[in-house]
Design a protein around this motif. Structure first.
Motif, PDB file in Angstrom:
ATOM      1  N   TYR A  95     -22.559  67.196  38.689  1.00 33.81           N
ATOM      2  CA  TYR A  95     -21.077  67.613  38.356  1.00 33.81           C
ATOM      3  C   TYR A  95     -20.963  67.979  37.045  1.00 33.81           C
ATOM      4  O   TYR A  95     -21.251  67.045  36.076  1.00 33.81           O
ATOM      5  CB  TYR A  95     -19.993  66.471  38.820  1.00 33.81           C
TER       6      TYR A  95
ATOM      7  N   LEU B 297     -15.235  64.133  44.854  1.00 31.73           N
ATOM      8  CA  LEU B 297     -16.707  64.160  44.541  1.00 31.73           C
ATOM      9  C   LEU B 297     -17.286  62.842  45.173  1.00 31.73           C
ATOM     10  O   LEU B 297     -18.588  62.898  45.875  1.00 31.73           O
ATOM     11  CB  LEU B 297     -17.196  64.080  42.964  1.00 31.73           C
TER      12      LEU B 297
ATOM     13  N   CYS C 104     -20.422  63.508  47.753  1.00 29.38           N
ATOM     14  CA  CYS C 104     -21.799  62.389  47.813  1.00 29.38           C
ATOM     15  C   CYS C 104     -22.190  62.167  49.241  1.00 29.38           C
ATOM     16  O   CYS C 104     -23.244  62.107  49.512  1.00 29.38           O
ATOM     17  CB  CYS C 104     -21.414  61.746  46.534  1.00 29.38           C
TER      18      CYS C 104
ATOM     19  N   CYS D 202     -23.278  63.350  35.744  1.00 28.83           N
ATOM     20  CA  CYS D 202     -22.051  63.905  35.501  1.00 28.83           C
ATOM     21  C   CYS D 202     -22.087  64.448  33.820  1.00 28.83           C
ATOM     22  O   CYS D 202     -22.884  63.806  33.148  1.00 28.83           O
ATOM     23  CB  CYS D 202     -20.765  62.735  35.207  1.00 28.83           C
TER      24      CYS D 202
ATOM     25  N   LEU E 152     -24.628  60.778  41.550  1.00 30.16           N
ATOM     26  CA  LEU E 152     -23.627  61.775  40.816  1.00 30.16           C
ATOM     27  C   LEU E 152     -23.926  61.980  39.408  1.00 30.16           C
ATOM     28  O   LEU E 152     -23.487  61.158  38.502  1.00 30.16           O
ATOM     29  CB  LEU E 152     -22.425  61.575  41.154  1.00 30.16           C
TER      30      LEU E 152
ATOM     31  N   VAL F  76     -21.840  71.017  41.695  1.00 31.79           N
ATOM     32  CA  VAL F  76     -20.411  70.995  41.423  1.00 31.79           C
ATOM     33  C   VAL F  76     -19.938  71.551  40.065  1.00 31.79           C
ATOM     34  O   VAL F  76     -20.189  70.897  39.165  1.00 31.79           O
ATOM     35  CB  VAL F  76     -19.563  69.696  41.870  1.00 31.79           C
TER      36      VAL F  76
END
Length: 262
Positions: free
Chosen positions: A76, A231, A235, A11, A9, A104
């Motif tokens: 994200y 989140l 995932c 970020c 993820l 996202v």
């Protein structure tokens, strides 16, 4: 697949921030997801590097790190970070590279609408501080000429200039085939800058499936527990839906549909 590696993820934080907002996320995401926080130039350990204020400079800093991902990944971005994540995903698509299994975006108006924060890059110093004070960003006791005004305010202004540049670039037609990356738009139920009805406008920025979610919180809802929990679930859905296809193959555009039905 119990031995499958976690979905990464990636970020990207809001204007003026480093990566501290994501420090507690490994535990909050749950199994099957691993956060990778990206620090933009001009802050923390990269404070000696020139800050980026244009789309071209941003992609020069980020794109090479995404040319050969080892497996499925999710992007994200929060507020400014949402525009960073969208810009990166679209650049990957236009370059014919592997795109995220899910994009996202949170706490950020869609690029074709007004954005009080991004538009504030053209305000006077006093006007910008007034807006930031209304959002609770300015520390209590901060005074003109003090440390916050000298060290933090210039970073914020440059970040808002970057946001303005990315928003303008995002309105241009997509090169090549339609941009169809699955997209999840997340709003805070008490966010005055990007409420749920405004976040709905992100449906215009992907030809693929788009899902919306609302969590508790104001503009900085990433500090609460609801967003990382959401989140982490996303995932895990991506990991199940996408798996790890062989190198050079495109990820199917179905995870957000699976997420909506889960």
């Amino acid at each position: 697949m119990p031995d499958a590696p976690p979905v990464l993820l990636h970020c990207f934080a809001h204007a003026g921030a480093g990566v501290s907002a994501f420090h507690g996320w490994p535990a909050r995401l749950g199994p099957g997801a691993l956060p990778v926080a990206h620090l933009l130039p001009g802050r923390d350990r990269r404070r000696r590097e020139p800050r980026v204020t244009t789309q071209q400079a941003l992609l020069a800093d980020l794109l090479d790190g995404f040319r050969a991902p080892s497996g499925p990944f999710v992007l994200y971005g929060h507020s400014l970070g949402a525009m960073v994540a969208y810009t990166l995903a679209r650049a990957l698509h236009e370059a014919g590279l592997r795109t995220p299994g899910l994009l996202v975006v949170g706490a950020c108006p869609p690029p074709d609408g007004p954005s009080e924060l991004a538009d504030a890059c053209r305000r006077s110093p006093e006007g910008l501080v007034d807006l930031l004070e209304s959002l609770g960003v300015v520390p209590e006791g901060a005074r003109p000429g003090g440390l916050w005004h000298r060290a933090v305010l210039p970073v914020l202004r440059d970040d808002l200039t970057l946001a303005d540049s990315l928003r303008r670039a995002a309105r241009r037609p997509v090169a090549g085939s339609p941009f169809a990356v699955p997209l999840l738009a997340v709003a805070g139920d008490a966010d005055p800058l990007a409420p749920p009805e405004v976040m709905a406008g992100w449906e215009r920025f992907s030809a693929g499936p788009v899902v919306r979610r609302t969590v508790a919180g104001d503009h900085f809802f990433l500090r609460g527990p609801a967003l990382p929990a959401l989140l982490g679930r996303a995932c895990r859905v991506v990991g199940r839906a996408v798996g790890a296809p062989p190198a050079g193959t495109a990820a199917p555009a179905s995870p957000v549909t699976a997420f909506a039905q889960a």
